[in-house]
Design an enzyme around this catalytic site. Structure first.
Site, PDB file in Angstrom:
ATOM      1  N   ASP A  82       0.869  -1.176   0.000  1.00 54.35           N
ATOM      2  CA  ASP A  82       0.000   0.000   0.000  1.00 54.35           C
ATOM      3  C   ASP A  82       0.913   1.235   0.000  1.00 54.35           C
ATOM      4  O   ASP A  82       1.403   1.647  -1.043  1.00 54.35           O
ATOM      5  CB  ASP A  82      -0.896  -0.092   1.237  1.00 54.35           C
ATOM      6  CG  ASP A  82      -1.941   0.991   1.294  1.00 54.35           C
ATOM      7  OD1 ASP A  82      -2.021   1.790   0.351  1.00 54.35           O
ATOM      8  OD2 ASP A  82      -2.693   1.053   2.278  1.00 54.35           O
ATOM      9  N   PHE A 123      -9.576  -0.876   0.119  1.00 52.39           N
ATOM     10  CA  PHE A 123      -9.216  -1.947   1.057  1.00 52.39           C
ATOM     11  C   PHE A 123      -9.749  -3.271   0.517  1.00 52.39           C
ATOM     12  O   PHE A 123     -10.894  -3.371   0.085  1.00 52.39           O
ATOM     13  CB  PHE A 123      -9.796  -1.641   2.433  1.00 52.39           C
ATOM     14  CG  PHE A 123      -9.134  -2.445   3.512  1.00 52.39           C
ATOM     15  CD1 PHE A 123      -7.903  -2.072   4.016  1.00 52.39           C
ATOM     16  CD2 PHE A 123      -9.741  -3.592   4.002  1.00 52.39           C
ATOM     17  CE1 PHE A 123      -7.269  -2.834   4.996  1.00 52.39           C
ATOM     18  CE2 PHE A 123      -9.121  -4.356   4.975  1.00 52.39           C
ATOM     19  CZ  PHE A 123      -7.888  -3.982   5.478  1.00 52.39           C
ATOM     20  N   ASP A 145      -6.940 -10.060   5.470  1.00 48.47           N
ATOM     21  CA  ASP A 145      -8.022 -10.125   6.463  1.00 48.47           C
ATOM     22  C   ASP A 145      -8.554  -8.752   6.850  1.00 48.47           C
ATOM     23  O   ASP A 145      -7.961  -7.722   6.543  1.00 48.47           O
ATOM     24  CB  ASP A 145      -7.492 -10.767   7.745  1.00 48.47           C
ATOM     25  CG  ASP A 145      -6.562  -9.803   8.489  1.00 48.47           C
ATOM     26  OD1 ASP A 145      -5.705  -9.175   7.824  1.00 48.47           O
ATOM     27  OD2 ASP A 145      -6.702  -9.648   9.711  1.00 48.47           O
ATOM     28  N   ARG A 160      -9.632 -14.377   5.386  1.00 48.74           N
ATOM     29  CA  ARG A 160      -8.388 -14.827   4.751  1.00 48.74           C
ATOM     30  C   ARG A 160      -8.651 -16.026   3.843  1.00 48.74           C
ATOM     31  O   ARG A 160      -7.926 -16.261   2.887  1.00 48.74           O
ATOM     32  CB  ARG A 160      -7.365 -15.261   5.815  1.00 48.74           C
ATOM     33  CG  ARG A 160      -6.826 -14.136   6.670  1.00 48.74           C
ATOM     34  CD  ARG A 160      -5.592 -14.631   7.415  1.00 48.74           C
ATOM     35  NE  ARG A 160      -5.271 -13.800   8.572  1.00 48.74           N
ATOM     36  CZ  ARG A 160      -4.524 -12.695   8.525  1.00 48.74           C
ATOM     37  NH1 ARG A 160      -4.061 -12.275   7.376  1.00 48.74           N
ATOM     38  NH2 ARG A 160      -4.263 -12.013   9.618  1.00 48.74           N
TER      39      ARG A 160
END
Ligand code: 5GP
Length: 522
Positions: A447, A496, A503, A509
């Site tokens: 990110d 996101f 997760d 996950r």
């Protein structure tokens, strides 16, 4: 004041009767002395857009005694582009030249100038002559200067059969067309300020003239000619110092400017012969960053690197090899393209798929194959970052056909639930020793890049041979630090995401695909 006005005379239309050789010779006589067409007899293909420069090129080619063919490329971008082709066909007929029309399709959008150029060159015959003038040369020199290119860029275009009218000014090509009564097509994209070259022409060159009090065009053209002479000497010196540019030892031993030159020419040759990149890429010199990275590979600073044009250069037993690349071949993924919903148990917090299970599998197989090729001399230690990279390292490692070792680190970053701060705590350190080993960090997602940046410095402090990174996902435009990512799975839009190891509060996950997350984050 009033008076009797006369209606302006209608602009003279282009003449249609063929030009006589006498008319052509008189109009072109003085200009031809400053051109460098090949000696007749022979054939020449001229790229003719219908503008004054390229029409003058065609007229001069015919006048020089060559059998000329005008090749027109229609980009299909403008309504009425067929009129352009008709203008060229009419001029060719009057001059007694041949005519060929070719069509390419280019979508409007980013990097339009570059894409148009590539498409145009791909459609044109090899060794086509273009109507670049001294004014274009000056613009090229300035554009290259602004790009940070070295001496070769400052040398601009080389005068010769592919650029025969570099000695003429734009005003002269215009005047020639007027004299010959050739209808000239005015290209509206020449006024589009999105193109760097147009701003150089319309803004920068006039400013240079004003500041220096001189016409900058001949001065810049002279700079180009001087630089071109120097380049020839340096090319010869590079040939002597590095007769084989794939020899890593020779490259490392040579003076850096000569080694750079040898690599640049090698990359250009590789790009020029690439079936997927074609002629257009062969015309563009490799970037300075590409050349620097290849020299780093030659010197043993890295095992391999990606270079522009979709190529990868790797070193094996003291030799450099170029093959189709992987990291630059990244597939951007956009939400609207993937509308497959999350499974029921994850709804409504989890949004639609961003990267499908199938796309993941295919890309990971490609990454595994590239890693296998790059590290075949010295299999790396894979360092996976827990827990996010668990699924990725498990699948990726099984696509690598080498005896790799696998180790894990766990880090926790201080920051909010969705943004890292760059301050990282090592929760679980490596078990393996990494001194003098090839290390490949396997990351789930990059990110801001702060976590990875920290980790890389942390690992580098233990004196490994090299630390490279394979990141599955990279968020577009979010990186706050310069990151050299050797392998990238996908670039994704900045939002996101969860699934395939990623997760929210330890959940999701186990989703087999990567999804947008639209629920609350704690
Ligand atoms: P960076 O330091 O690059 O900003 O953040 C990297 C770490 O933040 C990743 O290793 C991952 O743990 C977490 N992260 C960043 N973006 C996302 C995301 O979209 N989804 C999830 N689940 N974690 C993320």
């Amino acid at each position: 004041m009033s008076g009797v006005g006369t209606a302006p005379a209608p602009a003279p239309g282009p003449r249609i009767e063929p030009l006589t050789s006498g008319e052509l010779a008189t109009a072109t006589d003085e200009l031809l002395g400053r051109c460098c067409f090949p000696a007749p007899p022979g054939r020449i293909s001229c790229a003719v857009s219908g503008g004054a420069d390229s029409l003058a090129l065609l007229a001069l080619a015919v006048a020089s005694g060559l059998q000329a063919t005008a090749v027109h490329v229609d980009h299909g971008l403008r309504a009425g582009s067929a009129v352009e082709a008709a203008t060229v066909a009419a001029a060719a007929a009057r001059l007694g030249a041949g005519f060929e029309a070719r069509t390419v399709s280019v979508d409007d959008g980013q990097n339009l100038e570059e894409r148009l150029r590539t498409a145009r060159f791909a459609a044109l015959p090899a060794a086509v002559a273009t109507g670049h003038t001294m004014d274009d040369q000056a613009e090229t020199v300035l554009a290259n200067l602004l790009r940070g290119s070295g001496l070769d860029g400052l040398a601009g275009m080389a005068p010769g059969p592919e650029h025969p009218i570099l000695g003429l000014r734009r005003a002269e090509t215009r005047a020639l067309c007027d004299t010959l009564g050739l209808g000239v097509f005015e290209d509206p994209t020449n006024d589009d300020p999105r193109h760097l070259r147009n701003r150089i022409r319309a803004e920068l060159l006039p400013l240079c003239a004003e500041i220096s009090g001189r016409d900058p065009v001949p001065i810049l053209a002279r700079t180009a000619a001087l630089a071109g002479d120097d380049c020839e000497v340096l090319d010869d010196a590079a040939d002597l110092a590095v007769p084989d540019p794939t020899d890593a030892h020779l490259l490392s031993a040579a003076a850096v400017p000569l080694a750079r030159r040898a690599v640049r020419r090698w990359l250009r040759d590789v790009g020029a012969t690439a079936p997927t990149t074609g002629r257009g890429s062969g015309h563009h010199p490799p970037s300075a960053a590409d050349v620097a990275r290849v020299l780093d590979v030659a010197a043993g600073g890295a095992v391999a690197t990606e270079v522009s044009g979709g190529w990868r250069v790797r070193r094996s037993h003291g030799r450099l090899y170029a093959s189709p690349g992987v990291a630059t071949n990244v597939t951007p993924v956009h939400t609207d393209e993937a509308a497959v919903d999350a499974p029921d148990w994850a709804l409504p917090a989890v949004g639609p798929e961003l990267v499908s299970k199938e796309a993941l599998a295919q890309r990971i197989a490609e990454l595994g194959a590239a890693i296998t090729a790059d590290y075949r001399d010295d299999p790396p230690l894979l360092v996976a970052v827990l827990k996010g990279a668990m699924a990725f390292v498990s699948d990726l490692s099984r696509e690598i056909a080498l005896p790799v070792d696998i180790d894990f680190m766990a880090v926790s970053s201080y920051g909010s639930a969705t943004k890292t701060s760059g301050v990282v705590r090592i929760v679980k350190d490596l078990d393996a020793q990494i001194e003098d080993r090839e290390v490949l960090v396997v990351e789930d997602i990059v990110d801001s890049g702060l976590t990875l940046n920290y980790l890389r410095r942390y690992l580098q402090a233990r004196n490994p041979k090299n630390v490279e990174v394979c990141a599955l996902l990279v968020k577009e435009g979010e990186q706050r630090v310069e990151l050299d990512l050797r392998y990238i799975g996908f670039t994704i839009p900045s939002s996101f995401v969860v699934g395939y190891g990623l997760d929210v509060d330890e959940r999701y996950r186990n989703l087999p695909a990567v999804h947008r997350y639209r629920g609350e984050k704690t």
